[in-house]
Design a protein around this motif. Structure first.
Motif, PDB file in Angstrom:
ATOM      1  N   ALA A   1      -0.824   4.942  23.930  1.00 58.54           N
ATOM      2  CA  ALA A   1       0.293   4.433  24.725  1.00 58.54           C
ATOM      3  C   ALA A   1      -0.239   4.067  26.100  1.00 58.54           C
ATOM      4  CB  ALA A   1       1.393   5.478  24.848  1.00 58.54           C
TER       5      ALA A   1
ATOM      6  N   TRP B   1       6.493   0.923  28.966  1.00 61.26           N
ATOM      7  CA  TRP B   1       5.558   1.616  28.092  1.00 61.26           C
ATOM      8  C   TRP B   1       5.314   0.812  26.831  1.00 61.26           C
ATOM      9  CZ3 TRP B   1       2.460   5.673  28.869  1.00 61.26           C
ATOM     10  CH2 TRP B   1       2.691   6.456  30.002  1.00 61.26           C
TER      11      TRP B   1
ATOM     12  N   HIS C   1       3.365   1.245  23.065  1.00 56.01           N
ATOM     13  CA  HIS C   1       2.845   2.262  22.165  1.00 56.01           C
ATOM     14  C   HIS C   1       2.254   1.573  20.950  1.00 56.01           C
ATOM     15  CE1 HIS C   1       2.658   5.698  19.448  1.00 56.01           C
ATOM     16  NE2 HIS C   1       2.636   6.437  20.552  1.00 56.01           N
TER      17      HIS C   1
END
Length: 76
Positions: free
Chosen positions: A63, A70, A72
């Protein structure tokens, strides 16, 4: 942020970015850099690929936060 769909374009983009940054006498904060691989073959690819910024290896992460968002590796 550089997003590519294959290793070779990513390497080429990193080389070009490094060249342009050096040309204008800037420095990249490589310590904050990471490579994320998305998709079902990510574990296999992480085992056989390496990416470098000059002599320093850019590590893989699961991540990564960029500009408050964010990402991931399991994201669609």
């Amino acid at each position: 942020m550089i997003i590519c769909d294959a290793p070779d374009p990513l390497r080429a983009s990193m080389t070009l970015s490094r060249s342009l940054i050096r040309r204008v006498e800037m420095r990249a904060n490589v310590g904050k850099s990471a490579v994320l691989i998305f998709g079902t073959k990510r574990k296999e690819l992480q085992q056989r690929l390496k990416f470098y910024w000059g002599e320093g290896e850019i590590l893989f992460k699961e991540a990564y936060e960029c500009l408050g968002s964010w990402l991931h590796e399991s994201s669609p």
